[in-house]
Design a protein around this motif. Structure first.
Motif, PDB file in Angstrom:
ATOM      1  N   GLU A 240      61.469 -23.471  11.993  1.00 48.84           N
ATOM      2  CA  GLU A 240      62.300 -23.366  12.014  1.00 48.84           C
ATOM      3  C   GLU A 240      63.666 -24.128  11.123  1.00 48.84           C
ATOM      4  OE1 GLU A 240      65.193 -23.790  15.718  1.00 48.84           O
ATOM      5  OE2 GLU A 240      67.025 -24.320  13.817  1.00 48.84           O
ATOM      6  N   ARG A 241      62.632 -25.545  11.100  1.00 52.40           N
ATOM      7  CA  ARG A 241      63.853 -25.657   9.096  1.00 52.40           C
ATOM      8  C   ARG A 241      62.898 -25.189   8.325  1.00 52.40           C
ATOM      9  NH1 ARG A 241      60.739 -31.260   7.335  1.00 52.40           N
ATOM     10  NH2 ARG A 241      61.366 -31.962   5.750  1.00 52.40           N
ATOM     11  N   ASP A 242      62.296 -24.527   8.276  1.00 53.33           N
ATOM     12  CA  ASP A 242      60.493 -23.679   6.554  1.00 53.33           C
ATOM     13  C   ASP A 242      62.517 -22.913   6.496  1.00 53.33           C
ATOM     14  OD1 ASP A 242      59.145 -24.987   7.137  1.00 53.33           O
ATOM     15  OD2 ASP A 242      57.839 -23.818   8.299  1.00 53.33           O
ATOM     16  N   PHE A 243      62.438 -21.682   7.843  1.00 60.98           N
ATOM     17  CA  PHE A 243      63.302 -20.274   7.860  1.00 60.98           C
ATOM     18  C   PHE A 243      64.859 -21.339   7.592  1.00 60.98           C
ATOM     19  CE2 PHE A 243      60.317 -18.700  10.512  1.00 60.98           C
ATOM     20  CZ  PHE A 243      60.379 -17.900   9.323  1.00 60.98           C
ATOM     21  N   PHE A 244      64.899 -22.102   8.315  1.00 62.18           N
ATOM     22  CA  PHE A 244      66.782 -23.820   7.361  1.00 62.18           C
ATOM     23  C   PHE A 244      66.732 -23.608   5.628  1.00 62.18           C
ATOM     24  CE2 PHE A 244      68.555 -27.116   6.935  1.00 62.18           C
ATOM     25  CZ  PHE A 244      70.253 -26.268   6.842  1.00 62.18           C
ATOM     26  N   ASP A 245      65.645 -24.118   5.449  1.00 59.87           N
ATOM     27  CA  ASP A 245      65.568 -24.193   4.129  1.00 59.87           C
ATOM     28  C   ASP A 245      65.485 -23.117   3.291  1.00 59.87           C
ATOM     29  OD1 ASP A 245      65.393 -27.309   4.673  1.00 59.87           O
ATOM     30  OD2 ASP A 245      63.548 -27.030   4.580  1.00 59.87           O
TER      31      ASP A 245
ATOM     32  N   ARG B 142      52.525 -13.783  13.772  1.00 63.26           N
ATOM     33  CA  ARG B 142      52.068 -14.836  13.747  1.00 63.26           C
ATOM     34  C   ARG B 142      52.167 -16.081  14.780  1.00 63.26           C
ATOM     35  NH1 ARG B 142      53.488 -17.378   9.498  1.00 63.26           N
ATOM     36  NH2 ARG B 142      55.669 -16.380   9.026  1.00 63.26           N
ATOM     37  N   GLY B 143      52.483 -15.605  15.605  1.00 62.30           N
ATOM     38  CA  GLY B 143      53.401 -16.698  17.083  1.00 62.30           C
ATOM     39  C   GLY B 143      54.244 -17.001  16.537  1.00 62.30           C
ATOM     40  N   VAL B 144      55.249 -17.272  15.016  1.00 64.14           N
ATOM     41  CA  VAL B 144      56.628 -17.888  15.318  1.00 64.14           C
ATOM     42  C   VAL B 144      57.541 -17.222  15.849  1.00 64.14           C
ATOM     43  CG1 VAL B 144      57.606 -18.516  13.652  1.00 64.14           C
ATOM     44  CG2 VAL B 144      55.223 -18.151  12.738  1.00 64.14           C
ATOM     45  N   PRO B 145      58.313 -17.868  16.798  1.00 65.49           N
ATOM     46  CA  PRO B 145      59.149 -17.753  17.941  1.00 65.49           C
ATOM     47  C   PRO B 145      60.154 -16.704  17.813  1.00 65.49           C
ATOM     48  CG  PRO B 145      58.449 -19.583  18.566  1.00 65.49           C
ATOM     49  CD  PRO B 145      57.534 -19.613  16.999  1.00 65.49           C
ATOM     50  N   MET B 146      60.665 -15.712  17.921  1.00 63.15           N
ATOM     51  CA  MET B 146      62.039 -15.549  17.152  1.00 63.15           C
ATOM     52  C   MET B 146      63.112 -16.191  16.701  1.00 63.15           C
ATOM     53  SD  MET B 146      63.463 -12.123  16.117  1.00 63.15           S
ATOM     54  CE  MET B 146      63.138 -10.489  16.681  1.00 63.15           C
ATOM     55  N   ALA B 147      62.740 -17.548  17.487  1.00 59.11           N
ATOM     56  CA  ALA B 147      64.120 -18.059  17.805  1.00 59.11           C
ATOM     57  C   ALA B 147      64.199 -19.280  17.144  1.00 59.11           C
ATOM     58  CB  ALA B 147      64.137 -19.036  19.484  1.00 59.11           C
ATOM     59  N   ALA B 148      62.153 -19.806  16.801  1.00 59.16           N
ATOM     60  CA  ALA B 148      62.239 -20.342  15.238  1.00 59.16           C
ATOM     61  C   ALA B 148      63.404 -19.084  13.895  1.00 59.16           C
ATOM     62  CB  ALA B 148      61.458 -20.709  14.651  1.00 59.16           C
ATOM     63  N   VAL B 149      62.954 -18.339  13.450  1.00 58.74           N
ATOM     64  CA  VAL B 149      63.823 -17.695  12.384  1.00 58.74           C
ATOM     65  C   VAL B 149      64.828 -17.720  12.797  1.00 58.74           C
ATOM     66  CG1 VAL B 149      63.427 -15.217  11.486  1.00 58.74           C
ATOM     67  CG2 VAL B 149      61.164 -16.006  12.823  1.00 58.74           C
TER      68      VAL B 149
ATOM     69  N   PHE C 187      54.414 -23.777  -2.022  1.00 63.62           N
ATOM     70  CA  PHE C 187      53.602 -24.636  -2.026  1.00 63.62           C
ATOM     71  C   PHE C 187      53.954 -26.092  -0.761  1.00 63.62           C
ATOM     72  CE2 PHE C 187      49.592 -24.046  -4.892  1.00 63.62           C
ATOM     73  CZ  PHE C 187      50.472 -22.853  -5.326  1.00 63.62           C
ATOM     74  N   ALA C 188      55.302 -26.169  -1.455  1.00 65.16           N
ATOM     75  CA  ALA C 188      56.143 -27.116  -0.364  1.00 65.16           C
ATOM     76  C   ALA C 188      55.675 -26.678   0.760  1.00 65.16           C
ATOM     77  CB  ALA C 188      57.239 -27.773  -1.317  1.00 65.16           C
ATOM     78  N   LEU C 189      55.779 -25.654   1.341  1.00 68.56           N
ATOM     79  CA  LEU C 189      56.122 -25.180   2.819  1.00 68.56           C
ATOM     80  C   LEU C 189      54.271 -25.405   3.010  1.00 68.56           C
ATOM     81  CD1 LEU C 189      58.393 -22.545   3.151  1.00 68.56           C
ATOM     82  CD2 LEU C 189      58.802 -24.796   3.738  1.00 68.56           C
ATOM     83  N   ALA C 190      53.918 -25.319   2.218  1.00 66.51           N
ATOM     84  CA  ALA C 190      52.405 -24.606   2.211  1.00 66.51           C
ATOM     85  C   ALA C 190      51.789 -26.345   3.098  1.00 66.51           C
ATOM     86  CB  ALA C 190      51.624 -24.367   1.947  1.00 66.51           C
ATOM     87  N   GLU C 191      52.070 -27.023   2.021  1.00 65.43           N
ATOM     88  CA  GLU C 191      51.944 -28.491   2.294  1.00 65.43           C
ATOM     89  C   GLU C 191      52.665 -29.405   3.152  1.00 65.43           C
ATOM     90  OE1 GLU C 191      51.881 -30.905  -0.754  1.00 65.43           O
ATOM     91  OE2 GLU C 191      51.144 -32.405   0.199  1.00 65.43           O
ATOM     92  N   ARG C 192      53.542 -29.295   3.590  1.00 65.65           N
ATOM     93  CA  ARG C 192      54.084 -29.301   4.752  1.00 65.65           C
ATOM     94  C   ARG C 192      53.455 -28.967   6.268  1.00 65.65           C
ATOM     95  NH1 ARG C 192      60.674 -29.118   4.521  1.00 65.65           N
ATOM     96  NH2 ARG C 192      60.587 -27.258   5.964  1.00 65.65           N
TER      97      ARG C 192
ATOM     98  N   GLY D 203      67.366 -21.018  12.422  1.00 69.19           N
ATOM     99  CA  GLY D 203      66.819 -21.259  11.174  1.00 69.19           C
ATOM    100  C   GLY D 203      67.392 -21.408  10.103  1.00 69.19           C
ATOM    101  N   ILE D 204      67.924 -19.501  10.416  1.00 73.84           N
ATOM    102  CA  ILE D 204      68.935 -18.643   9.287  1.00 73.84           C
ATOM    103  C   ILE D 204      69.555 -19.195   9.376  1.00 73.84           C
ATOM    104  CG2 ILE D 204      69.245 -16.504   8.595  1.00 73.84           C
ATOM    105  CD1 ILE D 204      65.862 -15.146   9.208  1.00 73.84           C
TER     106      ILE D 204
END
Ligand code: HPA
Ligand code: ZN
Length: 338
Positions: free
Chosen positions: A75-80, A109-116, A31-36, A119-120
Protein backbone atom coordinates in the motif's frame (compact mmCIF):
# COMPACT_ATOMS: atom_id res chain seq x y z
CA UNK A 1 1.42 40.50 -22.71
CA UNK A 2 4.32 39.71 -20.44
CA UNK A 3 6.46 36.60 -20.03
CA UNK A 4 7.11 33.76 -22.39
CA UNK A 5 4.50 31.40 -23.74
CA UNK A 6 6.18 28.60 -21.73
CA UNK A 7 5.62 30.64 -18.61
CA UNK A 8 1.99 31.15 -19.65
CA UNK A 9 1.58 27.35 -19.98
CA UNK A 10 3.22 26.73 -16.58
CA UNK A 11 0.72 28.90 -14.73
CA UNK A 12 -2.36 27.93 -16.74
CA UNK A 13 -4.88 26.12 -14.50
CA UNK A 14 -5.71 22.78 -16.07
CA UNK A 15 -7.19 19.32 -15.54
CA UNK A 16 -5.47 16.10 -16.52
CA UNK A 17 -7.87 13.38 -17.70
CA UNK A 18 -5.65 10.70 -19.22
CA UNK A 19 -2.97 9.56 -16.83
CA UNK A 20 -2.02 6.00 -15.90
CA UNK A 21 -0.65 6.04 -12.37
CA UNK A 22 1.65 3.12 -13.24
CA UNK A 23 2.97 5.29 -16.08
CA UNK A 24 4.30 7.83 -13.58
CA UNK A 25 6.82 5.33 -12.20
CA UNK A 26 10.15 7.05 -12.75
CA UNK A 27 13.34 4.93 -13.07
CA UNK A 28 14.62 6.31 -9.75
CA UNK A 29 11.50 5.04 -7.99
CA UNK A 30 11.69 1.67 -9.79
CA UNK A 31 15.12 1.17 -8.20
CA UNK A 32 14.10 2.53 -4.80
CA UNK A 33 11.01 0.28 -4.59
CA UNK A 34 12.90 -2.78 -5.88
CA UNK A 35 15.37 -2.30 -3.07
CA UNK A 36 12.67 -1.68 -0.45
CA UNK A 37 10.83 -4.84 -1.54
CA UNK A 38 13.93 -7.02 -1.97
CA UNK A 39 13.40 -7.51 -5.72
CA UNK A 40 16.09 -7.95 -8.32
CA UNK A 41 15.85 -5.90 -11.53
CA UNK A 42 17.13 -6.94 -14.95
CA UNK A 43 18.81 -3.51 -15.32
CA UNK A 44 22.23 -2.64 -13.94
CA UNK A 45 21.44 1.01 -13.23
CA UNK A 46 18.86 3.79 -13.42
CA UNK A 47 20.60 5.00 -16.59
CA UNK A 48 20.40 1.53 -18.17
CA UNK A 49 16.68 1.41 -17.46
CA UNK A 50 16.12 4.89 -18.87
CA UNK A 51 18.11 3.92 -21.96
CA UNK A 52 15.53 1.16 -22.59
CA UNK A 53 12.83 3.85 -23.08
CA UNK A 54 12.89 3.70 -26.87
CA UNK A 55 9.74 2.11 -28.17
CA UNK A 56 8.82 0.63 -31.54
CA UNK A 57 5.11 0.65 -30.82
CA UNK A 58 2.48 0.29 -28.10
CA UNK A 59 3.27 -3.39 -27.33
CA UNK A 60 6.98 -2.67 -27.03
CA UNK A 61 6.17 0.02 -24.46
CA UNK A 62 3.64 -2.15 -22.61
CA UNK A 63 6.22 -4.91 -22.13
CA UNK A 64 8.48 -2.54 -20.18
CA UNK A 65 5.58 -0.80 -18.41
CA UNK A 66 4.24 -4.10 -17.01
CA UNK A 67 7.69 -5.28 -16.05
CA UNK A 68 8.50 -2.08 -14.13
CA UNK A 69 5.11 -2.15 -12.37
CA UNK A 70 6.17 -5.35 -10.59
CA UNK A 71 8.11 -3.26 -8.06
CA UNK A 72 4.75 -1.97 -6.75
CA UNK A 73 3.84 -4.33 -3.95
CA UNK A 74 2.63 -2.63 -0.77
CA UNK A 75 0.00 0.00 0.00
CA UNK A 76 2.86 2.36 0.82
CA UNK A 77 4.33 1.84 -2.67
CA UNK A 78 1.05 2.93 -4.28
CA UNK A 79 0.83 5.85 -1.88
CA UNK A 80 4.37 7.04 -2.68
CA UNK A 81 3.82 6.63 -6.42
CA UNK A 82 0.59 8.62 -6.41
CA UNK A 83 1.95 11.28 -4.09
CA UNK A 84 4.97 11.87 -6.35
CA UNK A 85 2.68 12.27 -9.39
CA UNK A 86 0.38 14.71 -7.60
CA UNK A 87 3.32 16.89 -6.54
CA UNK A 88 4.51 17.07 -10.16
CA UNK A 89 0.99 17.69 -11.43
CA UNK A 90 0.43 20.51 -8.94
CA UNK A 91 3.71 22.11 -10.09
CA UNK A 92 2.30 21.98 -13.65
CA UNK A 93 -0.85 23.90 -12.68
CA UNK A 94 -3.07 20.80 -12.51
CA UNK A 95 -6.10 21.54 -10.31
CA UNK A 96 -7.99 18.32 -11.04
CA UNK A 97 -6.81 14.86 -12.16
CA UNK A 98 -8.76 11.81 -13.34
CA UNK A 99 -6.41 8.92 -12.85
CA UNK A 100 -6.34 5.41 -14.35
CA UNK A 101 -5.08 2.38 -12.52
CA UNK A 102 -4.62 -1.17 -13.84
CA UNK A 103 -5.58 -3.52 -10.98
CA UNK A 104 -5.11 -6.71 -13.01
CA UNK A 105 -1.39 -5.92 -13.38
CA UNK A 106 -1.13 -6.14 -9.61
CA UNK A 107 -3.77 -8.61 -8.46
CA UNK A 108 -2.45 -11.28 -10.80
CA UNK A 109 0.87 -11.06 -8.90
CA UNK A 110 -0.95 -11.57 -5.61
CA UNK A 111 -1.09 -7.90 -4.58
CA UNK A 112 -4.46 -7.33 -2.85
CA UNK A 113 -6.91 -4.88 -4.47
CA UNK A 114 -7.03 -3.13 -1.08
CA UNK A 115 -3.29 -2.33 -1.13
CA UNK A 116 -3.65 -0.77 -4.58
CA UNK A 117 -6.80 1.27 -3.98
CA UNK A 118 -6.12 2.31 -0.38
CA UNK A 119 -2.59 3.48 -1.24
CA UNK A 120 -3.75 5.56 -4.21
CA UNK A 121 -6.79 6.96 -2.39
CA UNK A 122 -4.76 8.05 0.66
CA UNK A 123 -2.49 10.13 -1.59
CA UNK A 124 -5.48 11.60 -3.45
CA UNK A 125 -7.09 12.63 -0.16
CA UNK A 126 -3.85 14.23 1.03
CA UNK A 127 -3.52 16.26 -2.21
CA UNK A 128 -7.07 17.52 -1.91
CA UNK A 129 -6.54 18.47 1.72
CA UNK A 130 -3.12 20.06 1.30
CA UNK A 131 -3.18 21.39 -2.25
CA UNK A 132 -6.86 21.71 -3.15
CA UNK A 133 -6.13 19.32 -6.02
CA UNK A 134 -9.30 17.30 -6.67
CA UNK A 135 -9.42 13.93 -8.40
CA UNK A 136 -11.38 10.93 -9.64
CA UNK A 137 -10.17 7.36 -9.94
CA UNK A 138 -10.86 5.19 -13.01
CA UNK A 139 -10.38 1.42 -12.96
CA UNK A 140 -9.03 0.18 -16.30
CA UNK A 141 -9.58 -3.31 -17.65
CA UNK A 142 -6.70 -4.80 -19.64
CA UNK A 143 -8.23 -5.54 -23.06
CA UNK A 144 -5.65 -8.20 -23.98
CA UNK A 145 -7.02 -10.34 -21.13
CA UNK A 146 -10.44 -11.92 -21.51
CA UNK A 147 -13.81 -10.45 -20.59
CA UNK A 148 -14.30 -12.92 -17.72
CA UNK A 149 -11.13 -11.61 -16.07
CA UNK A 150 -12.45 -8.05 -16.42
CA UNK A 151 -15.79 -9.10 -14.89
CA UNK A 152 -14.00 -10.75 -11.94
CA UNK A 153 -11.94 -7.58 -11.48
CA UNK A 154 -15.11 -5.48 -11.41
CA UNK A 155 -16.46 -7.78 -8.69
CA UNK A 156 -13.23 -7.53 -6.71
CA UNK A 157 -13.44 -3.73 -6.87
CA UNK A 158 -16.99 -3.50 -5.53
CA UNK A 159 -15.93 -3.14 -1.87
CA UNK A 160 -14.07 0.01 -3.01
CA UNK A 161 -16.77 1.42 -5.26
CA UNK A 162 -17.15 4.65 -3.31
CA UNK A 163 -13.60 5.54 -4.38
CA UNK A 164 -14.00 4.67 -8.05
CA UNK A 165 -15.82 7.01 -10.42
CA UNK A 166 -15.57 5.00 -13.58
CA UNK A 167 -14.14 2.15 -15.60
CA UNK A 168 -11.84 2.33 -18.61
CA UNK A 169 -10.21 0.05 -21.15
CA UNK A 170 -6.48 0.03 -21.93
CA UNK A 171 -3.52 -2.13 -23.00
CA UNK A 172 -2.99 -3.70 -26.45
CA UNK A 173 -5.70 -2.29 -28.71
CA UNK A 174 -5.25 -3.98 -32.10
CA UNK A 175 -7.27 -7.20 -32.23
CA UNK A 176 -9.08 -6.40 -28.97
CA UNK A 177 -12.18 -4.48 -30.10
CA UNK A 178 -14.50 -2.75 -27.64
CA UNK A 179 -17.34 -5.27 -28.28
CA UNK A 180 -15.36 -7.87 -26.30
CA UNK A 181 -16.18 -5.84 -23.16
CA UNK A 182 -19.75 -4.77 -23.91
CA UNK A 183 -21.23 -6.91 -21.13
CA UNK A 184 -18.68 -5.77 -18.51
CA UNK A 185 -19.30 -2.12 -19.34
CA UNK A 186 -23.05 -2.63 -19.27
CA UNK A 187 -22.78 -4.15 -15.81
CA UNK A 188 -20.44 -1.38 -14.63
CA UNK A 189 -22.91 1.23 -15.88
CA UNK A 190 -25.79 -0.51 -14.10
CA UNK A 191 -23.70 -0.33 -10.91
CA UNK A 192 -23.33 3.44 -11.34
CA UNK A 193 -19.83 3.66 -12.82
CA UNK A 194 -19.10 5.99 -15.72
CA UNK A 195 -17.28 4.47 -18.69
CA UNK A 196 -14.41 5.58 -20.90
CA UNK A 197 -12.22 3.62 -23.31
CA UNK A 198 -8.92 3.88 -25.13
CA UNK A 199 -9.79 3.71 -28.81
CA UNK A 200 -8.27 4.87 -32.08
CA UNK A 201 -4.69 4.90 -30.76
CA UNK A 202 -3.29 1.94 -32.72
CA UNK A 203 -6.75 0.60 -33.55
CA UNK A 204 -8.91 2.02 -36.37
CA UNK A 205 -11.57 4.75 -36.28
CA UNK A 206 -14.15 1.92 -36.23
CA UNK A 207 -13.00 1.11 -32.67
CA UNK A 208 -13.90 4.67 -31.63
CA UNK A 209 -17.37 4.22 -33.08
CA UNK A 210 -17.61 0.86 -31.31
CA UNK A 211 -16.49 2.38 -27.98
CA UNK A 212 -19.36 4.87 -28.29
CA UNK A 213 -21.98 2.39 -29.50
CA UNK A 214 -21.01 -0.86 -27.75
CA UNK A 215 -19.61 0.50 -24.48
CA UNK A 216 -21.45 3.81 -24.11
CA UNK A 217 -18.08 5.53 -23.54
CA UNK A 218 -18.48 9.09 -22.22
CA UNK A 219 -14.96 10.03 -23.34
CA UNK A 220 -12.53 8.48 -25.79
CA UNK A 221 -8.93 8.13 -24.69
CA UNK A 222 -6.61 9.04 -27.56
CA UNK A 223 -9.16 8.79 -30.42
CA UNK A 224 -6.69 10.31 -32.87
CA UNK A 225 -7.52 7.81 -35.63
CA UNK A 226 -11.03 9.31 -35.69
CA UNK A 227 -9.53 11.68 -38.24
CA UNK A 228 -9.79 8.87 -40.84
CA UNK A 229 -13.60 8.93 -40.70
CA UNK A 230 -15.23 12.27 -41.55
CA UNK A 231 -18.65 11.15 -40.31
CA UNK A 232 -17.15 10.16 -36.97
CA UNK A 233 -15.39 13.53 -36.60
CA UNK A 234 -18.77 15.16 -37.32
CA UNK A 235 -20.40 12.98 -34.68
CA UNK A 236 -17.73 13.78 -32.06
CA UNK A 237 -18.08 17.51 -32.76
CA UNK A 238 -21.87 17.36 -32.56
CA UNK A 239 -22.04 15.22 -29.41
CA UNK A 240 -19.06 16.93 -27.73
CA UNK A 241 -17.85 13.54 -26.50
CA UNK A 242 -14.32 14.52 -25.45
CA UNK A 243 -11.06 13.06 -26.74
CA UNK A 244 -8.22 12.85 -24.22
CA UNK A 245 -5.27 13.36 -26.54
CA UNK A 246 -1.68 12.57 -25.47
CA UNK A 247 0.69 14.15 -28.00
CA UNK A 248 4.08 13.02 -26.62
CA UNK A 249 2.74 9.49 -26.12
CA UNK A 250 1.64 9.43 -29.76
CA UNK A 251 5.09 10.58 -30.78
CA UNK A 252 6.97 8.07 -28.58
CA UNK A 253 4.78 5.14 -29.69
CA UNK A 254 4.89 6.22 -33.33
CA UNK A 255 1.14 6.69 -33.61
CA UNK A 256 2.06 9.80 -35.63
CA UNK A 257 5.36 10.19 -37.48
CA UNK A 258 5.99 13.56 -35.84
CA UNK A 259 3.95 16.15 -34.01
CA UNK A 260 3.58 18.47 -36.98
CA UNK A 261 1.51 15.69 -38.59
CA UNK A 262 -0.57 15.01 -35.50
CA UNK A 263 -4.33 15.42 -36.16
CA UNK A 264 -4.83 17.70 -33.12
CA UNK A 265 -5.13 20.89 -35.16
CA UNK A 266 -7.67 19.36 -37.55
CA UNK A 267 -9.73 17.95 -34.70
CA UNK A 268 -9.77 21.36 -32.99
CA UNK A 269 -10.77 23.05 -36.25
CA UNK A 270 -13.62 20.55 -36.67
CA UNK A 271 -15.01 21.55 -33.27
CA UNK A 272 -14.13 18.32 -31.42
CA UNK A 273 -13.70 18.74 -27.65
CA UNK A 274 -10.01 17.80 -27.37
CA UNK A 275 -7.90 17.89 -24.22
CA UNK A 276 -4.12 17.59 -23.69
CA UNK A 277 -2.74 14.93 -21.35
CA UNK A 278 0.46 13.03 -20.54
CA UNK A 279 -0.66 9.33 -20.54
CA UNK A 280 2.51 7.76 -19.08
CA UNK A 281 4.75 10.74 -18.33
CA UNK A 282 7.67 8.80 -16.84
CA UNK A 283 8.03 7.02 -20.19
CA UNK A 284 7.11 9.66 -22.77
CA UNK A 285 9.40 12.59 -22.12
CA UNK A 286 7.43 14.67 -19.66
CA UNK A 287 4.38 15.61 -17.67
CA UNK A 288 1.33 17.52 -18.86
CA UNK A 289 3.05 20.87 -19.42
CA UNK A 290 5.66 19.20 -21.64
CA UNK A 291 2.68 18.09 -23.76
CA UNK A 292 1.19 21.60 -23.87
CA UNK A 293 4.60 23.00 -24.82
CA UNK A 294 5.12 20.40 -27.55
CA UNK A 295 1.78 21.13 -29.27
CA UNK A 296 2.19 24.88 -28.82
CA UNK A 297 5.46 24.62 -30.70
CA UNK A 298 4.25 22.16 -33.35
CA UNK A 299 1.15 24.23 -34.20
CA UNK A 300 2.20 27.69 -33.07
CA UNK A 301 -0.81 27.80 -30.74
CA UNK A 302 -1.79 31.19 -29.34
CA UNK A 303 -2.44 31.97 -25.68
CA UNK A 304 -6.16 32.02 -26.47
CA UNK A 305 -5.94 28.56 -28.03
CA UNK A 306 -3.97 27.22 -25.06
CA UNK A 307 -6.54 28.69 -22.68
CA UNK A 308 -9.22 27.02 -24.82
CA UNK A 309 -7.52 23.64 -24.31
CA UNK A 310 -7.36 24.23 -20.55
CA UNK A 311 -11.04 25.26 -20.52
CA UNK A 312 -11.85 22.06 -22.44
CA UNK A 313 -9.97 19.98 -19.87
CA UNK A 314 -12.35 21.15 -17.15
CA UNK A 315 -15.41 20.99 -19.41
CA UNK A 316 -14.56 17.35 -20.24
CA UNK A 317 -13.96 16.41 -16.59
CA UNK A 318 -16.36 14.74 -14.19
CA UNK A 319 -16.34 17.66 -11.75
CA UNK A 320 -19.84 18.73 -10.79
CA UNK A 321 -21.30 21.74 -12.61
CA UNK A 322 -20.40 24.24 -9.86
CA UNK A 323 -16.77 23.19 -9.56
CA UNK A 324 -16.47 23.11 -13.34
CA UNK A 325 -17.75 26.67 -13.69
CA UNK A 326 -15.38 27.85 -10.96
CA UNK A 327 -12.34 26.28 -12.62
CA UNK A 328 -13.31 27.59 -16.06
CA UNK A 329 -13.64 31.09 -14.56
CA UNK A 330 -10.09 30.69 -13.19
CA UNK A 331 -8.84 29.86 -16.68
CA UNK A 332 -10.62 32.93 -18.12
CA UNK A 333 -9.21 35.22 -15.41
CA UNK A 334 -5.71 33.85 -15.96
CA UNK A 335 -5.93 34.26 -19.73
CA UNK A 336 -7.33 37.79 -19.40
CA UNK A 337 -4.38 38.75 -17.18
CA UNK A 338 -2.08 37.54 -20.00
N1 HPA B 1 -2.45 2.75 -24.49
C1 HPA B 1 -2.95 1.59 -24.08
N2 HPA B 1 -2.71 1.09 -22.87
C2 HPA B 1 -1.96 1.79 -22.03
C3 HPA B 1 -1.41 3.00 -22.40
C4 HPA B 1 -1.68 3.51 -23.70
O1 HPA B 1 -1.21 4.58 -24.13
N3 HPA B 1 -0.70 3.44 -21.33
C5 HPA B 1 -0.83 2.53 -20.36
N4 HPA B 1 -1.59 1.52 -20.77
ZN1 ZN C 1 -3.46 5.75 -21.98
Amino acid sequence: MSGTIEHFIDGLPKAELHLHIEGTLEPEMVFALAERNGLKLPYASIEALRAAYRFKDLQDFLNLYYQAAQVLVTERDFFDLTRAYLARAAADGVRHAEIFFDPQTHTKRGVPMAAVVDGIVAALAEAERERGLTSRLILCFLRDLDAADAMATLDAALPFRRHIAGVGLDSAEAGNPPAKFAEVFQRARALGFKGVAHAGEEGPAAYVTAALDDLGALRIDHGVRSIDDAALVERLARSQVPLTVCPLSNQYLRVTPDLSRHPLRELMAAGVLVTINSDDPAYFGGYVNANYRAVQKAFDLSRAELAGLARASFAASWLDAGAKAKRIAEVEAYAAAG
